[in-house]
Design a protein around this motif. Structure first.
Motif, PDB file in Angstrom:
ATOM      1  N   TYR A  92      -1.357  -1.699 -12.927  1.00  0.00           N
ATOM      2  CA  TYR A  92      -1.043  -1.868 -11.569  1.00  0.00           C
ATOM      3  C   TYR A  92      -0.642  -0.523 -10.961  1.00  0.00           C
ATOM      4  CZ  TYR A  92       2.565  -2.970  -7.722  1.00  0.00           C
ATOM      5  OH  TYR A  92       3.215  -3.228  -6.550  1.00  0.00           O
ATOM      6  N   ILE A  93      -0.216   0.468 -11.449  1.00  0.00           N
ATOM      7  CA  ILE A  93       0.182   1.822 -10.839  1.00  0.00           C
ATOM      8  C   ILE A  93      -1.019   2.630 -10.697  1.00  0.00           C
ATOM      9  CG2 ILE A  93       0.810   3.061 -12.952  1.00  0.00           C
ATOM     10  CD1 ILE A  93       3.174   4.239 -11.542  1.00  0.00           C
ATOM     11  N   TYR A  94      -2.030   2.447 -11.506  1.00  0.00           N
ATOM     12  CA  TYR A  94      -3.225   3.120 -11.544  1.00  0.00           C
ATOM     13  C   TYR A  94      -4.104   2.654 -10.606  1.00  0.00           C
ATOM     14  CZ  TYR A  94      -3.146   6.460 -15.326  1.00  0.00           C
ATOM     15  OH  TYR A  94      -2.847   7.486 -16.177  1.00  0.00           O
ATOM     16  N   ARG A  95      -3.946   1.367 -10.193  1.00  0.00           N
ATOM     17  CA  ARG A  95      -4.624   0.813  -9.167  1.00  0.00           C
ATOM     18  C   ARG A  95      -4.471   1.243  -7.828  1.00  0.00           C
ATOM     19  NH1 ARG A  95      -5.265  -5.853  -8.958  1.00  0.00           N
ATOM     20  NH2 ARG A  95      -6.725  -5.155 -10.634  1.00  0.00           N
ATOM     21  N   ILE A  96      -2.866   1.316  -7.723  1.00  0.00           N
ATOM     22  CA  ILE A  96      -2.216   1.929  -6.495  1.00  0.00           C
ATOM     23  C   ILE A  96      -2.836   3.287  -6.194  1.00  0.00           C
ATOM     24  CG2 ILE A  96       0.027   2.566  -5.128  1.00  0.00           C
ATOM     25  CD1 ILE A  96       1.260   0.337  -6.722  1.00  0.00           C
ATOM     26  N   ALA A  97      -2.737   4.029  -7.389  1.00  0.00           N
ATOM     27  CA  ALA A  97      -2.959   5.637  -7.325  1.00  0.00           C
ATOM     28  C   ALA A  97      -4.472   5.775  -6.876  1.00  0.00           C
ATOM     29  CB  ALA A  97      -2.749   6.305  -8.447  1.00  0.00           C
ATOM     30  N   THR A  98      -5.407   4.690  -7.505  1.00  0.00           N
ATOM     31  CA  THR A  98      -6.956   5.110  -7.056  1.00  0.00           C
ATOM     32  C   THR A  98      -7.109   4.522  -5.734  1.00  0.00           C
ATOM     33  OG1 THR A  98      -7.431   4.375  -9.337  1.00  0.00           O
ATOM     34  CG2 THR A  98      -9.157   3.977  -7.636  1.00  0.00           C
ATOM     35  N   ASN A  99      -6.688   3.637  -5.187  1.00  0.00           N
ATOM     36  CA  ASN A  99      -6.703   3.157  -3.714  1.00  0.00           C
ATOM     37  C   ASN A  99      -6.188   4.378  -2.841  1.00  0.00           C
ATOM     38  OD1 ASN A  99      -7.859   0.664  -4.664  1.00  0.00           O
ATOM     39  ND2 ASN A  99      -5.941  -0.338  -4.460  1.00  0.00           N
ATOM     40  N   LEU A 100      -5.207   5.041  -3.079  1.00  0.00           N
ATOM     41  CA  LEU A 100      -4.717   6.011  -2.334  1.00  0.00           C
ATOM     42  C   LEU A 100      -5.355   7.169  -2.327  1.00  0.00           C
ATOM     43  CD1 LEU A 100      -0.818   6.115  -3.082  1.00  0.00           C
ATOM     44  CD2 LEU A 100      -1.853   5.345  -0.869  1.00  0.00           C
ATOM     45  N   ALA A 101      -6.260   7.610  -3.599  1.00  0.00           N
ATOM     46  CA  ALA A 101      -7.076   8.661  -3.738  1.00  0.00           C
ATOM     47  C   ALA A 101      -8.399   8.325  -2.887  1.00  0.00           C
ATOM     48  CB  ALA A 101      -7.326   8.956  -5.084  1.00  0.00           C
ATOM     49  N   ILE A 102      -8.874   7.196  -2.821  1.00  0.00           N
ATOM     50  CA  ILE A 102     -10.039   6.826  -2.218  1.00  0.00           C
ATOM     51  C   ILE A 102      -9.846   6.590  -0.776  1.00  0.00           C
ATOM     52  CG2 ILE A 102     -11.905   4.743  -1.740  1.00  0.00           C
ATOM     53  CD1 ILE A 102     -11.435   3.717  -4.634  1.00  0.00           C
ATOM     54  N   SER A 103      -8.513   6.280  -0.291  1.00  0.00           N
ATOM     55  CA  SER A 103      -8.530   6.741   1.058  1.00  0.00           C
ATOM     56  C   SER A 103      -8.258   7.979   1.721  1.00  0.00           C
ATOM     57  CB  SER A 103      -7.119   5.964   1.384  1.00  0.00           C
ATOM     58  OG  SER A 103      -7.215   4.537   1.086  1.00  0.00           O
ATOM     59  N   GLU A 104      -7.684   8.749   0.710  1.00  0.00           N
ATOM     60  CA  GLU A 104      -7.639  10.104   1.224  1.00  0.00           C
ATOM     61  C   GLU A 104      -9.257  10.861   1.169  1.00  0.00           C
ATOM     62  OE1 GLU A 104      -5.359  11.928   2.165  1.00  0.00           O
ATOM     63  OE2 GLU A 104      -6.446  13.939   2.145  1.00  0.00           O
ATOM     64  N   ILE A 105      -9.752  10.540   0.364  1.00  0.00           N
ATOM     65  CA  ILE A 105     -11.387  10.796   0.358  1.00  0.00           C
ATOM     66  C   ILE A 105     -11.942  10.379   1.757  1.00  0.00           C
ATOM     67  CG2 ILE A 105     -13.743  10.411  -0.792  1.00  0.00           C
ATOM     68  CD1 ILE A 105     -11.787  12.462  -2.218  1.00  0.00           C
ATOM     69  N   ARG A 106     -11.741   9.365   2.051  1.00  0.00           N
ATOM     70  CA  ARG A 106     -12.433   8.675   3.394  1.00  0.00           C
ATOM     71  C   ARG A 106     -11.965   9.682   4.583  1.00  0.00           C
ATOM     72  NH1 ARG A 106     -12.297   2.264   1.773  1.00  0.00           N
ATOM     73  NH2 ARG A 106     -13.945   2.393   0.277  1.00  0.00           N
ATOM     74  N   LYS A 107     -10.527   9.852   4.425  1.00  0.00           N
ATOM     75  CA  LYS A 107      -9.920  10.496   5.704  1.00  0.00           C
ATOM     76  C   LYS A 107     -10.439  12.103   5.695  1.00  0.00           C
ATOM     77  CE  LYS A 107      -5.143   8.520   5.362  1.00  0.00           C
ATOM     78  NZ  LYS A 107      -3.847   8.576   5.211  1.00  0.00           N
ATOM     79  N   ARG A 108     -10.701  12.435   4.455  1.00  0.00           N
ATOM     80  CA  ARG A 108     -11.441  13.938   4.484  1.00  0.00           C
ATOM     81  C   ARG A 108     -12.838  13.871   5.188  1.00  0.00           C
ATOM     82  NH1 ARG A 108     -10.809  16.216  -1.742  1.00  0.00           N
ATOM     83  NH2 ARG A 108      -8.216  16.614  -1.651  1.00  0.00           N
ATOM     84  N   LYS A 109     -13.644  12.887   4.847  1.00  0.00           N
ATOM     85  CA  LYS A 109     -14.917  12.534   5.328  1.00  0.00           C
ATOM     86  C   LYS A 109     -14.921  12.598   6.952  1.00  0.00           C
ATOM     87  CE  LYS A 109     -17.171  10.692   1.410  1.00  0.00           C
ATOM     88  NZ  LYS A 109     -17.703   9.717   0.707  1.00  0.00           N
TER      89      LYS A 109
END
Lengths: 210, 296
Positions: A92-109
């Motif tokens: 559960y917690i790794y899924r949340i962390a992964t989604n946040l990281a992916i969102s951040e990557i997209r923001k960077r782009k």
């Protein structure tokens, strides 16, 4: 205990009201739902380092990793009532962390950050790599990496999002294929194929070391 | 407590080649980083300052950024499209409502040409009610004029048919009667009548005042199949059309029609409004006979 491998001597030792026997994640969650803040503190204590490390390897940015790690726990805290014990809490917690990281990557782009290395040139017009002054004191010497580690870190950060998360969870976080599939909400076969593809890409990027 | 996940990974049997194994060692050998010392402090502050609802980014915010402008553009485009289509459609509707063909102006003043198949005859009867408006119609489309002519032809036979209904029924039912024909009865009032070969659109022709329509005796006789010449004593039948009303009534060539309905005939006898003549007083071979058209 699994967390012993994290050599974090400066980690705080929290006093909590929880009995000395080690409670499972689910028990801590249930206690948190009942209002036991100490139980939540124990949850934080268990997962802050793995989550921070995971996010650091994903984003290759320590400050951003810490920020997103905190955001992960904030989301867990406020969504504690909605958590179900169908899956392991680590999933559960790794899924949340992964989604946040992916969102951040997209923001960077989307932000399309300028490359700072191109702004500074020597008189002979050769490029000079610009290093941001590290004004904040990093945790300890563990963060000082040699050139090979930096290269590996850059190679991981250069992977596409869909290959980056599974390879980090597999090779760095030591997760099983099944759990990785649950974290990323993928099929087992897809998970294995993506990890295999990520290995091939990394071997290509790090071929000098092979 | 042994982490279940780790136990599962340890139990996994994965065969890696040399390169994959070396890669695994490289990745596994990366130094692991941990959370900073003040992680918990900042986390508590963050939880204390955050509202539960604020954590949820408005779902619509990223969508509004793209969907809202796109929807506005689509709405504007659709609005413009429908306005354009409606404006052209209304224009077409107006043209149709006016009932004017594109070249109406060219044909408005053209002389009226009677279609070859149309039988134009003098208006025989006037069955238009007294309150009928008889203004001249000057801009009548071709198909309306033709239709009016047809209605005129129908209207002129109404009274004759009505007056002969009883006798004609008997004749029609007679299998030996080969007169055939059809009976056209219109339920509408007779249209405006004009004189023969008159151009109602010329502006110089006035419709017949059917209230005081005068029907010459010659036309009356012609309608019932008699061709006659006037003599001193009356109208002498020259010929009778085959299977005409006069023949069926028993009239013959050479008969002298002296009077109709006791009205002595002259050379310019006219009948007012509808002709309802029934009884013909005839002189045949020096003898007077009376022929009732309704009787036979």
């Amino acid at each position: 205990m699994a967390l012993d491998k994290f050599k974090n001597a400066s980690a705080e030792v929290l006093e909590y009201a929880v009995p000395s026997k080690i409670l499972s994640d689910h028990a801590l969650i249930e206690a948190t739902k009942q209002g036991d803040e100490a139980a939540f503190a124990e949850i934080v204590n268990r997962y802050r380092n793995p989550i921070t490390n995971f996010l650091y390897r994903f984003l290759n940015d320590y400050e951003e990793a810490v920020d997103l790690a905190q955001e992960t726990f904030v989301r867990v805290y406020f969504a504690i009532e909605r958590y179900h014990t169908d899956y392991a809490f680590s999933t559960y917690i790794y899924r949340i962390a992964t989604n946040l990281a992916i969102s951040e990557i997209r923001k960077r782009k989307r932000r399309q950050l300028l490359s700072l290395t191109g702004l500074f040139q020597n008189e002979d017009e050769s490029e000079t790599e610009f290093q941001l002054p590290d004004e904040k004191s990093l945790p300890d010497e563990d963060l000082i990496e040699d050139e090979r580690n930096r290269t590996i870190a850059r190679a991981i950060a250069a992977l596409p999002d869909k290959y980056r998360a599974p390879i980090i969870l597999r090779e760095i976080e030591d997760k099983s294929y099944e759990e990785i599939a649950q974290i990323l909400n993928l099929g087992l076969g897809t998970t294995k194929s993506r990890i295999s593809r990520a290995r091939n890409l990394l071997k290509e990027k790090l071929k000098h070391y092979f | 407590m042994i982490n279940k996940e780790f136990k599962n990974k340890a139990e996994e049997i994965e065969t890696l080649n040399a390169d994959d194994e070396k890669l695994r060692q490289m990745l596994g050998g990366l130094k692991k980083v941990g959370a900073p010392k003040n992680f918990d402090f900042h986390l508590k502050a963050r939880i204390a300052g955050a509202e539960p609802n604020s954590l949820r980014k408005p779902f619509l915010v990223p969508w509004l950024r793209y969907v809202l402008p796109l929807s506005l553009i689509v709405m504007l485009a659709g609005f413009a499209f429908f306005n354009l289509s409606f404006s052209t459609g209304n224009q077409a509707v107006q043209e149709v409502a006016a009932g004017l063909p594109p070249n109406q102006n060219e044909t408005a003043n053209a002389p009226v040409e009677t279609p070859a198949k149309m039988v134009v005859e003098e208006p025989l009867i006037a069955s238009v009610p007294a309150n009928k408006n008889l203004e001249i119609r000057t801009l009548e489309p071709e198909f309306v004029r033709s239709e009016n002519k047809a209605m005129q032809n129908k209207a002129r036979a109404i009274d004759i048919e009505n007056s002969l209904a009883a006798s004609s029924n008997k004749r029609e039912n007679d299998p030996k009667n080969n007169s055939g024909g059809s009976r056209d009865i219109t339920l509408k009032d007779a249209p405006v009548l004009f004189e023969r070969n008159a151009n109602p659109n010329s502006g110089n022709v006035k419709p017949l005042n059917v209230k005081q329509a005068e029907i010459p005796i010659q036309q009356v006789l012609s309608q019932i199949g008699i061709e006659a010449d006037y003599t001193d004593k009356g109208w002498k039948i020259v010929s009778i059309k085959e299977n005409s009303l006069a023949m069926r009534a028993g009239m013959k060539a050479g008969d002298l029609i002296e009077a109709i309905d006791d009205k002595k005939l002259s050379s310019d006898t006219v009948f007012q409004q509808a002709f309802t003549g029934k009884v013909f007083r005839i002189l045949r071979d020096g003898k007077q006979i009376v022929i009732d058209l309704n009787a036979k």
